[in-house]
Design an enzyme around this catalytic site. Structure first.
Site, mmCIF file in Angstrom:
data_model
loop_
_atom_site.group_PDB
_atom_site.id
_atom_site.type_symbol
_atom_site.label_atom_id
_atom_site.label_comp_id
_atom_site.label_asym_id
_atom_site.label_seq_id
_atom_site.Cartn_x
_atom_site.Cartn_y
_atom_site.Cartn_z
ATOM 1 N N HIS A 48 42.364 50.561 28.720
ATOM 2 C CA HIS A 48 43.749 50.318 29.159
ATOM 3 C C HIS A 48 44.691 51.299 28.474
ATOM 4 C CE1 HIS A 48 47.505 48.455 29.989
ATOM 5 N NE2 HIS A 48 47.443 47.405 29.183
ATOM 6 N N CYS A 97 50.222 42.054 33.780
ATOM 7 C CA CYS A 97 51.025 41.329 32.810
ATOM 8 C C CYS A 97 51.734 42.357 31.935
ATOM 9 C CB CYS A 97 50.163 40.402 31.961
ATOM 10 S SG CYS A 97 48.839 41.206 31.033
ATOM 11 N N CYS A 100 53.004 47.635 29.514
ATOM 12 C CA CYS A 100 51.746 47.883 30.241
ATOM 13 C C CYS A 100 51.945 48.213 31.716
ATOM 14 C CB CYS A 100 50.825 46.680 30.121
ATOM 15 S SG CYS A 100 50.387 46.274 28.427
#
Length: 403
Positions: free
Chosen positions: A359, A389, A91
């Site tokens: 996202h 994260c 991510c």
């Protein structure tokens, strides 16, 4: 050491990561090339203007495989003498692309870079590339692997975060994102995606659900309860790692978790001398960046220790930072960040986040950095920190200072 500056930051709107999403017919390479072209046009990047294109994308398989960064350069109007590097820190890939580029400039390995990323989650499904930590039993058992949704529920259970806490946070994210669009806070950075005929495909984030309220969220069933409680299930694995917990409270669902979307983002990073030679003004200095590894089972707590690390390395305190962007992978991730630092929510994700807008894995880090910079300028703030994260237990962070 040479200072590294941000000269421009752009992103596409986020399209729903489904077959009926507005960006679904656009390939990863084409959306990347389109974004690179807009950055080129806005900044007059002719010839070998930058040293490299560093591009994050997470699911590096099929059309997103084969060094997508170089493919995107060749599909764009950038000079073919510019190479490309694809990276994957899950991510945080888009943010790490920026961090790598900044560190190269600081070290004198080229004066200018384009960094960012892409993820077409509706075309290349998350997890379709496989992952040893998930599919190799010997590694999965040694690391107490559980899916990220379970990890988010572990955070909530461990730190006393309730379902109502998470739902309230999600409602606020939707409200903030809707207000940001209404007040045109993203107008400096969001580029319209157009087809080959010049017709607009998408000009605003389409995943948003501004009508969301506590009642609508309350009707949703926990998304990870079944996989957690099945026999044998992931809850049993998690409890081996966290035996002090009686059980895992499953509170996350589609409404308080990040959305699956398509999108791309690009950031232009260069030295002061490079900008002066082209008559370009820098918008911010990249003061510092950091990364860290964390427990791979709870997995998503990285923003807390990586923020502690970057502040210690820069000699700054939490109070020295005016604004924060903490990626909203799940509500509990940001709530834990607020809890750990006793932070003012009025300084964190002031324009909403991934719960409301989505996202797009490989692009999100570059997107939230651009959002942070825009808001620093809009609200006349001097310093900002972006953090995410990261799967498998990691965290990444970057501190910006306005010029």
């Amino acid at each position: 050491m040479t200072d590294a500056y941000i000269y421009d930051a752009i992103r596409t709107p986020r399209g729903k990561g489904r077959k009926d999403g507005s960006l679904h017919e656009v390939t990863s390479a084409r959306l990347s090339a389109f974004t690179l072209n807009r950055l080129k046009e806005r900044n007059g990047l002719d010839g070998h203007a930058v040293e490299d294109v560093i591009w994050g994308n997470v699911t590096q398989v099929g059309e997103q495989g084969g060094c997508l960064a170089r493919t995107a350069v060749l599909a764009s109007d950038l000079d073919e003498s510019i190479p490309g590097l694809s990276i994957n820190r899950f991510c945080a890939s888009g943010l790490e692309a920026v961090n790598l580029a900044a560190n190269q400039v600081k070290a004198g390995a080229g004066q200018a870079y384009i960094a960012g990323g892409v993820e077409m989650m509706g075309r290349v499904p998350m997890g379709s590339d496989g992952a040893a930590i998930a599919v190799d039993p010997s590694i999965a058992m040694e690391t107490y692997f559980v899916p990220q949704g379970i990890s988010a529920d572990i955070i909530a259970t461990e730190y006393g975060i309730s379902r109502d806490d998470c739902d309230l946070y999600a409602v606020e994210s939707q409200k903030r994102a809707a207000r940001a669009w209404e007040e045109e806070r993203f107008s400096k950075s969001v580029i319209e995606v157009k087809d080959r005929n010049g017709l607009t495909i998408l000009d605003r984030d389409e995943y948003m659900r501004p009508q969301t309220d506590m009642q609508s969220l309350g009707a949703l069933k926990p998304a990870f309860k079944e996989m957690g409680e099945a026999m044998p299930g992931f809850d049993a694995v998690a409890l081996m790692r966290y035996p002090h917990l009686e059980r895992i409270e499953h509170i996350h669902h589609a409404g308080n978790s990040s959305g699956i979307v398509d999108g791309a983002a690009a950031v232009l990073i260069a030295s002061k001398e490079w900008g002066e030679a082209r008559g370009l003004k820098p918008r911010a200095r990249i003061r510092a960046n950091a990364k860290i590894g964390t427990d791979p089972t709870i997995n998503l707590t990285g923003p807390v220790p990586v923020t502690q690390k970057i502040l210690a390395e820069t000699g700054m305190s939490f109070g020295d930072i005016d604004l924060f962007e903490v990626n909203e992978a799940f509500s509990a991730v940001v709530l834990r960040f607020l809890q750990a630092f006793d932070a003012d929510h009025g300084k964190v994700n002031v324009n909403g986040g991934a719960i409301a807008m989505g996202h797009p894995l490989g692009a999100t880090g570059a997107m939230i950095l651009g959002t942070l910079l825009d808001e620093m300028e809009r609200s006349d703030r001097e310093t900002g920190l972006a953090t995410l994260c990261v799967a498998s237990g990691m965290g990444a962070a970057t501190i910006l200072e306005r010029v």
